[in-house]
Design an enzyme around this catalytic site. Structure first.
Site, PDB file in Angstrom:
ATOM      1  N   ASN A 174     -36.702   5.792  74.083  1.00 39.65           N
ATOM      2  CA  ASN A 174     -36.623   6.923  75.181  1.00 39.65           C
ATOM      3  C   ASN A 174     -34.976   7.257  74.782  1.00 39.65           C
ATOM      4  OD1 ASN A 174     -36.168   8.672  77.201  1.00 39.65           O
ATOM      5  ND2 ASN A 174     -36.199   6.975  78.935  1.00 39.65           N
ATOM      6  N   TRP A 175     -35.169   8.686  74.328  1.00 37.65           N
ATOM      7  CA  TRP A 175     -33.488   9.124  73.974  1.00 37.65           C
ATOM      8  C   TRP A 175     -33.000   9.733  75.132  1.00 37.65           C
ATOM      9  CZ3 TRP A 175     -34.134  11.959  68.648  1.00 37.65           C
ATOM     10  CH2 TRP A 175     -34.760  10.837  67.541  1.00 37.65           C
ATOM     11  N   LYS A 176     -33.514   9.870  76.254  1.00 35.69           N
ATOM     12  CA  LYS A 176     -32.920  10.564  77.531  1.00 35.69           C
ATOM     13  C   LYS A 176     -32.424  11.826  76.830  1.00 35.69           C
ATOM     14  CE  LYS A 176     -32.451   5.955  79.091  1.00 35.69           C
ATOM     15  NZ  LYS A 176     -31.879   5.100  79.995  1.00 35.69           N
TER      16      LYS A 176
ATOM     17  N   HIS B  31     -40.037   7.630  85.128  1.00 34.31           N
ATOM     18  CA  HIS B  31     -38.962   6.874  84.625  1.00 34.31           C
ATOM     19  C   HIS B  31     -38.162   6.657  85.739  1.00 34.31           C
ATOM     20  CE1 HIS B  31     -35.190   5.624  82.895  1.00 34.31           C
ATOM     21  NE2 HIS B  31     -35.923   5.164  81.707  1.00 34.31           N
TER      22      HIS B  31
ATOM     23  N   GLU C 291     -39.892  -1.802  84.273  1.00 34.77           N
ATOM     24  CA  GLU C 291     -38.481  -1.619  83.936  1.00 34.77           C
ATOM     25  C   GLU C 291     -37.691  -1.924  85.337  1.00 34.77           C
ATOM     26  OE1 GLU C 291     -37.822   1.062  80.388  1.00 34.77           O
ATOM     27  OE2 GLU C 291     -38.123   2.454  82.081  1.00 34.77           O
TER      28      GLU C 291
ATOM     29  N   GLY D  84     -29.995   0.215  81.163  1.00 32.12           N
ATOM     30  CA  GLY D  84     -28.686   0.729  80.835  1.00 32.12           C
ATOM     31  C   GLY D  84     -27.444   0.065  81.298  1.00 32.12           C
TER      32      GLY D  84
ATOM     33  N   SER E  24     -32.379  -2.886  78.897  1.00 33.27           N
ATOM     34  CA  SER E  24     -31.359  -3.387  77.605  1.00 33.27           C
ATOM     35  C   SER E  24     -31.890  -4.350  76.770  1.00 33.27           C
ATOM     36  CB  SER E  24     -30.351  -4.069  78.780  1.00 33.27           C
ATOM     37  OG  SER E  24     -29.655  -3.144  79.458  1.00 33.27           O
TER      38      SER E  24
ATOM     39  N   GLY F  53     -33.994   2.202  75.598  1.00 30.64           N
ATOM     40  CA  GLY F  53     -33.115   3.383  75.876  1.00 30.64           C
ATOM     41  C   GLY F  53     -31.820   3.321  74.538  1.00 30.64           C
TER      42      GLY F  53
HETATM   43  C1  PEP Z   1     -35.175   3.117  79.794  1.00 34.05           C
HETATM   44  O1  PEP Z   1     -34.257   3.817  79.897  1.00 34.05           O
HETATM   45  O2  PEP Z   1     -36.191   3.055  79.596  1.00 34.05           O
HETATM   46  C2  PEP Z   1     -34.120   1.917  79.221  1.00 34.05           C
HETATM   47  C3  PEP Z   1     -34.973   0.696  79.029  1.00 34.05           C
HETATM   48  O3  PEP Z   1     -33.014   1.841  78.902  1.00 34.05           O
HETATM   49  P1  PEP Z   1     -31.945   0.786  78.337  1.00 34.05           P
HETATM   50  O4  PEP Z   1     -32.975   0.143  76.973  1.00 34.05           O
HETATM   51  O5  PEP Z   1     -30.672   1.456  77.710  1.00 34.05           O
HETATM   52  O6  PEP Z   1     -31.621  -0.037  79.162  1.00 34.05           O
END
Ligand code: PEP
Length: 249
Positions: free
Chosen positions: A9-11, A94, A166, A172, A212, A233
């Protein structure tokens, strides 16, 4: 059918040039894998990414979509628009959509139902906040999120659903659920689905972990029996990290 999946997920990251550069590096370094590999660039670059990955096993998916067919919804994107450019999977629910854009369970239920009606595969995200975990309420919160958004669906709709658990406190933040915490929750999710539907529905749905995931912890998390992959992410923005995570699955 239950499959292994690694999705990035590049956001709101990567402009057009950077998108091509990252896709080129991913394509060049992609290992042989039985897992499904997906990337979710921002909307404006979806078409570009689809064209770029035309011959690739890497699928391009959307970060969001709207619940209406079309009309006066400024800033939104419809299911048909996604299908029209060759995108048939969307992330829905999300935690950043829930937290910053007011997406409630009721709104998400409408989005999921509409996506499935349009034959868009839905990657449904959910997970508890830190206070829920601290107070021991995390199982109830997760069960309610599932119930409110998904449990009105017919069993047959579940073949087009992927779940992404999640925990919000791990997104993040650099903080990860331990492999044991992930397994415990994933097993609970499967049991909750079994209770509402049956073991067949529960056994066939892929449940990803997100929060993460990095090259250093992916192996251990993915080794758990109810963890079918990851929604990634930050680490999906760095080709070598994302590739290492794909190798871990
Ligand atoms: C996400 O935004 O779905 C996510 C898991 O982010 P990250 O891996 O940066 O925690």
């Amino acid at each position: 059918m239950r499959s292994k999946i690694v999705a990035g997920n590049w956001k709101m990251n990567k402009n057009r040039t950077e998108t091509e550069a990252l896709l080129a590096e991913l394509s060049a370094k992609l290992p042989d894998t039985n897992a499904e590999v997906m990337v979710a660039p921002p909307y404006v670059n979806l078409g570009e990414a689809v064209r770029y990955l035309d011959d690739s096993i890497i699928a391009v998916i959307a970060q969001n979509m709207h619940f209406a067919e079309s009309g006066a919804y400024t800033g939104e994107i419809s299911a048909d628009m996604l299908l029209d450019i060759g995108v048939d999977t969307a992330i829905i629910g999300h935690s950043e959509r829930r937290a910053y854009f007011g997406e409630t369970d009721a709104i998400l239920a409408k989005k999921v139902a509409f996506a499935l009606e349009k034959n868009i595969r839905t990657m449904f995200c959910f997970g508890e906040e830190l206070e829920d975990r601290k107070s021991g309420n995390h199982f109830n919160v997760v069960a309610d999120q599932l119930k409110n958004a998904l449990f009105s669906l017919d069993a047959s709709a579940w073949k087009n659903i992927v779940l992404a658990y999640e925990p919000v406190w791990a997104i993040g933040t650099g903080e990860t659920a331990s492999p044991e915490q992930a397994q415990e929750m994933h097993a609970f999710i499967r049991k909750t689905i079994t209770d509402r539907y049956d073991a067949n529905v529960a056994g066939n749905v892929s449940i990803l972990y997100g929060g993460s995931v990095k090259p250093g912890n992916a192996n251990e998390i993915f080794s758990k029996p109810d963890v079918d992959g990851g929604l990634i992410g930050g680490a999906s923005l760095v080709a070598d990290d994302f590739i290492a995570i794909i190798k871990a699955i």
